[in-house]
Design an enzyme around this catalytic site. Structure first.
Site, mmCIF file in Angstrom:
data_model
loop_
_atom_site.group_PDB
_atom_site.id
_atom_site.type_symbol
_atom_site.label_atom_id
_atom_site.label_comp_id
_atom_site.label_asym_id
_atom_site.label_seq_id
_atom_site.Cartn_x
_atom_site.Cartn_y
_atom_site.Cartn_z
ATOM 1 N N PRO A 206 44.764 39.515 51.296
ATOM 2 C CA PRO A 206 43.706 38.654 51.212
ATOM 3 C C PRO A 206 42.721 39.645 51.209
ATOM 4 O O PRO A 206 42.370 40.800 51.194
ATOM 5 C CB PRO A 206 43.672 38.044 52.802
ATOM 6 C CG PRO A 206 44.233 38.972 53.536
ATOM 7 C CD PRO A 206 45.317 39.464 52.717
ATOM 8 N N SER A 233 46.296 37.742 43.641
ATOM 9 C CA SER A 233 45.737 37.446 44.988
ATOM 10 C C SER A 233 44.184 37.076 44.865
ATOM 11 O O SER A 233 43.794 35.774 44.602
ATOM 12 C CB SER A 233 45.879 38.661 45.891
ATOM 13 O OG SER A 233 45.567 38.172 47.277
ATOM 14 N N ARG A 234 43.179 38.022 44.936
ATOM 15 C CA ARG A 234 41.857 37.744 44.639
ATOM 16 C C ARG A 234 41.128 38.790 43.906
ATOM 17 O O ARG A 234 41.409 39.827 43.974
ATOM 18 C CB ARG A 234 41.177 37.864 46.328
ATOM 19 C CG ARG A 234 41.636 36.396 47.299
ATOM 20 C CD ARG A 234 40.932 35.258 46.591
ATOM 21 N NE ARG A 234 41.189 34.112 47.572
ATOM 22 C CZ ARG A 234 42.363 33.224 46.866
ATOM 23 N NH1 ARG A 234 43.141 33.262 46.060
ATOM 24 N NH2 ARG A 234 42.457 32.067 48.006
ATOM 25 N N ASP A 258 45.394 37.464 37.213
ATOM 26 C CA ASP A 258 45.346 35.701 37.338
ATOM 27 C C ASP A 258 44.231 35.878 38.014
ATOM 28 O O ASP A 258 43.661 34.469 37.772
ATOM 29 C CB ASP A 258 46.435 35.380 37.982
ATOM 30 C CG ASP A 258 46.438 33.972 37.861
ATOM 31 O OD1 ASP A 258 46.362 33.334 36.746
ATOM 32 O OD2 ASP A 258 46.786 33.419 38.912
ATOM 33 N N GLU A 263 35.043 35.267 38.738
ATOM 34 C CA GLU A 263 35.433 34.257 37.937
ATOM 35 C C GLU A 263 34.950 32.902 38.138
ATOM 36 O O GLU A 263 35.085 31.751 37.345
ATOM 37 C CB GLU A 263 37.140 34.256 38.305
ATOM 38 C CG GLU A 263 37.280 33.379 39.700
ATOM 39 C CD GLU A 263 38.592 33.415 40.069
ATOM 40 O OE1 GLU A 263 39.317 32.585 40.492
ATOM 41 O OE2 GLU A 263 39.469 34.398 39.848
ATOM 42 N N HIS A 295 43.487 31.965 36.604
ATOM 43 C CA HIS A 295 43.963 31.514 38.231
ATOM 44 C C HIS A 295 44.854 30.298 37.885
ATOM 45 O O HIS A 295 44.459 29.356 38.627
ATOM 46 C CB HIS A 295 42.507 31.060 39.084
ATOM 47 C CG HIS A 295 42.502 31.353 40.342
ATOM 48 N ND1 HIS A 295 41.388 31.809 41.102
ATOM 49 C CD2 HIS A 295 43.690 31.058 41.235
ATOM 50 C CE1 HIS A 295 42.117 31.849 42.246
ATOM 51 N NE2 HIS A 295 43.334 31.303 42.450
#
Length: 331
Positions: A206, A233-234, A258, A263, A295
């Site tokens: 996370p 993930s982030r 991703d 973003e 994403h």
């Protein structure tokens, strides 16, 4: 109960309407994402539904609280875009979808690895143009490669299981080892050792203050030269400017992401007719060994159905005055 859904796409409508069938929920779909400018649109609604690219800052929460909003239902697992202390101070409850389909994200990470390695995207375009040459498409066997998994929650565990099936040696870093990974033969090591020994590194942790820019210039300097880095993930886990430098000097052999730390102003929207204003992202896209998806790791029928069902359950609990099972609380 009337609920405003910000940042609505056609697929959101489809799955939310299906999940709420028979429930006393009336959706009010709003196309723009939640920002300080659009926040007044929430004033008539006690509950709103938000996503990872919505801005739920202190200023936005002040606007929401000035209206009727008392509950935010996040249709995602992440909540790093929410100012939780401010929400608590204003009496606004926040609930999320803690798990939907970990398979979706884990499998997407595998797809990024396979595509970067075997260059499927380049081969596809070549064949369509009648170019059947193999030069520049050379890859490597995954079997026997060392794969580092940073974060072994549900998604990380599934990712490790799939890579084990390819015959990879697995290293992992997490504050708490997962029993399933240990049983699989995953070796937990310090982060520096993982960085130095891994041919492929995949991020599944996370975004917290302690993990922000986990992959920075110092971490990149410790990588095994030419390592592949994957992030589903982030975006904030990677310092993008440092990654660009790592790509330039060859320390990062390839990068598959991703998610991207800035973003919110790019992903989920059609920007094909506009000039991208983010110079860092534009620079990133010039590298032939970089693969970016917008994403979409979560984007499977199974995941969207699960997200909608849990979101509806969260809203039902709020409407009934019950404790929120998936409430995000301030630490």
């Amino acid at each position: 109960m009337d609920v405003a859904v910000f940042g609505t796409k056609s697929y959101d409508r489809k799955f939310l309407e299906s999940a709420a069938e028979g429930a006393a929920i009336r959706w009010h779909f709003i196309e723009p994402r939640l920002t300080e400018t659009t926040a007044p649109l929430a004033h008539p609604f006690q509950a709103i539904c938000c996503f990872v690219n919505d801005e739920i800052s202190s200023d936005v929460l002040e606007v929401l609280a000035a209206g009727k909003t008392r509950m935010i239902a996040m249709r995602c697992a992440g909540y790093n875009n929410v100012d939780l202390p401010k929400a608590h101070e204003l009496g606004i409850q926040v609930a999320r979808v803690p798990a939907y389909s970990p398979y979706a994200v884990a499998e997407h990470a595998i797809g990024l690895i396979l595509t970067l390695n075997r260059k499927y995207h380049k081969a596809y375009n070549r064949i369509r143009e009648g170019d059947f040459s193999l030069s520049g498409l050379l890859g490597f066997d995954l079997n026997g490669k060392t794969v580092g998994v940073i974060g072994t929650g549900k998604i990380g565990q599934l990712f490790a299981r799939i890579m084990h099936g390819f015959g990879c040696e697995l290293l992992a870093y997490d504050v708490k080892p997962a029993d399933d990974c240990v049983a699989l033969g995953v070796q937990y090591v310090p982060l520096d050792e993982l960085l130095a020994k891994s041919d492929i590194i995949s991020l599944h942790c996370p975004l917290l203050p302690a993990t922000r820019h986990l992959i920075d210039d110092k971490a990149i300097g410790k990588l095994k030269p030419g390592a592949m880095v994957i992030n589903t993930s982030r975006g904030g886990l990677i310092d993008t400017r440092a990654a660009i430098q790592g790509l330039k000097n060859g320390q990062i052999g390839s990068l598959g992401i991703d998610v991207y730390e800035e973003e919110a102003d790019l992903f989920f929207e059609d920007k094909s007719e506009t000039v991208i204003q983010d110079d860092v992202f534009a620079r990133l896209m010039t590298f032939p060994n970089v693969l970016v998806t917008g994403h979409q790791g979560f984007f499977t029928q199974n995941a969207l159905q699960a997200i909608a069902e849990v979101t509806v359950d969260n809203l039902k609990q709020f409407d009934a005055g019950q404790p929120l099972t998936n409430q995000v609380k301030v630490d």
